[in-house]
Design a protein around this motif. Sequence first.
Motif, PDB file in Angstrom:
ATOM      1  N   ALA A 146      -9.878  64.870  19.012  1.00  0.00           N
ATOM      2  CA  ALA A 146      -8.441  65.089  18.883  1.00  0.00           C
ATOM      3  C   ALA A 146      -7.766  63.857  18.295  1.00  0.00           C
ATOM      4  O   ALA A 146      -8.322  62.757  18.280  1.00  0.00           O
ATOM      5  CB  ALA A 146      -7.832  65.431  20.239  1.00  0.00           C
ATOM      6  N   LEU A 147      -6.529  64.030  17.819  1.00  0.00           N
ATOM      7  CA  LEU A 147      -5.819  62.951  17.149  1.00  0.00           C
ATOM      8  C   LEU A 147      -5.604  61.720  18.029  1.00  0.00           C
ATOM      9  O   LEU A 147      -5.554  60.597  17.534  1.00  0.00           O
ATOM     10  CB  LEU A 147      -4.462  63.459  16.641  1.00  0.00           C
ATOM     11  CG  LEU A 147      -4.495  64.259  15.341  1.00  0.00           C
ATOM     12  CD1 LEU A 147      -3.165  64.956  15.108  1.00  0.00           C
ATOM     13  CD2 LEU A 147      -4.829  63.355  14.161  1.00  0.00           C
ATOM     14  N   PRO A 206       0.863  64.264  24.586  1.00  0.00           N
ATOM     15  CA  PRO A 206      -0.587  64.400  24.432  1.00  0.00           C
ATOM     16  C   PRO A 206      -0.954  65.355  23.309  1.00  0.00           C
ATOM     17  O   PRO A 206      -0.286  66.359  23.077  1.00  0.00           O
ATOM     18  CB  PRO A 206      -1.033  64.959  25.799  1.00  0.00           C
ATOM     19  CG  PRO A 206       0.036  64.540  26.756  1.00  0.00           C
ATOM     20  CD  PRO A 206       1.307  64.563  25.962  1.00  0.00           C
ATOM     21  N   SER A 207      -2.014  65.009  22.592  1.00  0.00           N
ATOM     22  CA  SER A 207      -2.458  65.885  21.510  1.00  0.00           C
ATOM     23  C   SER A 207      -3.187  67.096  22.079  1.00  0.00           C
ATOM     24  O   SER A 207      -3.616  67.111  23.230  1.00  0.00           O
ATOM     25  CB  SER A 207      -3.365  65.133  20.542  1.00  0.00           C
ATOM     26  OG  SER A 207      -4.590  64.817  21.161  1.00  0.00           O
ATOM     27  N   GLN A 208      -3.322  68.096  21.244  1.00  0.00           N
ATOM     28  CA  GLN A 208      -3.963  69.347  21.627  1.00  0.00           C
ATOM     29  C   GLN A 208      -5.002  69.707  20.575  1.00  0.00           C
ATOM     30  O   GLN A 208      -4.787  69.477  19.389  1.00  0.00           O
ATOM     31  CB  GLN A 208      -2.914  70.447  21.718  1.00  0.00           C
ATOM     32  CG  GLN A 208      -3.436  71.813  22.107  1.00  0.00           C
ATOM     33  CD  GLN A 208      -2.285  72.785  22.320  1.00  0.00           C
ATOM     34  OE1 GLN A 208      -1.693  72.853  23.374  1.00  0.00           O
ATOM     35  NE2 GLN A 208      -1.968  73.548  21.297  1.00  0.00           N
ATOM     36  N   LEU A 209      -6.108  70.249  21.024  1.00  0.00           N
ATOM     37  CA  LEU A 209      -7.154  70.685  20.115  1.00  0.00           C
ATOM     38  C   LEU A 209      -7.287  72.193  20.204  1.00  0.00           C
ATOM     39  O   LEU A 209      -7.350  72.745  21.308  1.00  0.00           O
ATOM     40  CB  LEU A 209      -8.476  69.994  20.460  1.00  0.00           C
ATOM     41  CG  LEU A 209      -9.589  70.124  19.418  1.00  0.00           C
ATOM     42  CD1 LEU A 209     -10.331  68.800  19.259  1.00  0.00           C
ATOM     43  CD2 LEU A 209     -10.571  71.217  19.797  1.00  0.00           C
ATOM     44  N   GLU A 228      -6.959  76.397  23.393  1.00  0.00           N
ATOM     45  CA  GLU A 228      -6.109  75.233  23.181  1.00  0.00           C
ATOM     46  C   GLU A 228      -6.421  74.237  24.289  1.00  0.00           C
ATOM     47  O   GLU A 228      -6.199  74.526  25.473  1.00  0.00           O
ATOM     48  CB  GLU A 228      -4.632  75.630  23.195  1.00  0.00           C
ATOM     49  CG  GLU A 228      -4.267  76.598  22.070  1.00  0.00           C
ATOM     50  CD  GLU A 228      -2.830  77.049  22.116  1.00  0.00           C
ATOM     51  OE1 GLU A 228      -2.169  76.845  23.171  1.00  0.00           O
ATOM     52  OE2 GLU A 228      -2.345  77.599  21.107  1.00  0.00           O
ATOM     53  N   MET A 229      -6.946  73.065  23.925  1.00  0.00           N
ATOM     54  CA  MET A 229      -7.489  72.123  24.904  1.00  0.00           C
ATOM     55  C   MET A 229      -6.736  70.803  24.921  1.00  0.00           C
ATOM     56  O   MET A 229      -6.366  70.275  23.871  1.00  0.00           O
ATOM     57  CB  MET A 229      -8.964  71.843  24.571  1.00  0.00           C
ATOM     58  CG  MET A 229      -9.871  73.041  24.719  1.00  0.00           C
ATOM     59  SD  MET A 229     -11.453  72.850  23.846  1.00  0.00           S
ATOM     60  CE  MET A 229     -11.009  73.545  22.234  1.00  0.00           C
ATOM     61  N   THR A 230      -6.537  70.277  26.112  1.00  0.00           N
ATOM     62  CA  THR A 230      -6.015  68.928  26.296  1.00  0.00           C
ATOM     63  C   THR A 230      -6.839  68.248  27.370  1.00  0.00           C
ATOM     64  O   THR A 230      -7.452  68.909  28.219  1.00  0.00           O
ATOM     65  CB  THR A 230      -4.536  68.921  26.729  1.00  0.00           C
ATOM     66  OG1 THR A 230      -4.402  69.651  27.960  1.00  0.00           O
ATOM     67  CG2 THR A 230      -3.640  69.550  25.674  1.00  0.00           C
TER      68      THR A 230
END
Length: 231
Positions: A9-10, A146-149, A160-162
């Motif tokens: 993730a970013l 927080p970024s999300q994947l 959709e994962m964090t």
Amino acid sequence: MAKSVVHRALDGYRFHLSGDLDLTQPFTSVARYAVDSRLYELTSGGHGAATGWTGDLGIRGFDDEFSIQGGRLRTARVTDYDKRSGLEDQLLAVVWQGRRFSMFIPMYNAKPADAVHVFQLLGVTEHDDGLTVASRNPKRAGIAEPSQLAKEVPNLGLLEMTALNKTTARRLPSWRGARLPHGELFRDTLDDDSTYFLLATPSAVVTVLPHDGETAKVPARIGALKVETVA
């Protein structure tokens, strides 16, 4: 068919997905960064993600190109029309392209120099499993949330994962979920009454938006999925 993949993730978190599922689909990561008090949404993924975005905008070629941070920074001016409001915005479509991965940013009422300025304050690093973005000047730029994947998994839905931390843990329901081999599963509904699932693992929070007609099958199928954040 891939049974195990790692995506970055970013914000630097890496997600290891494994299980008896088709995990071959590409991924994207989305995060918002504040730069000089302005908020920008950054999306990273394979080159196809950026190409799809610019294609949806009707872009056939870029107006400007710069060499920056080991990649190519390209910009194109687009008139973005909102059908619901009837309003038009001048959009600068910004794409940074590396060796394997790309990142794109919609910037409204901006000039190419503004895009260059963002990349002067945000540093991009390309890894084998994705891009990361970090501030080059913490007083003027940094991640805002927080970024999300996100990743499509056939026969399951959009994931959709964090990473699980104090902030993302607030999204978990107060009631007990169903115990699965690799976590706890919750079921809830969105504002449009469609069903979604929330999988809490020891290190990640995963929202599952089922594909049409697949909702009833999700609880059984997701038991085969293991999601971990790894260093």
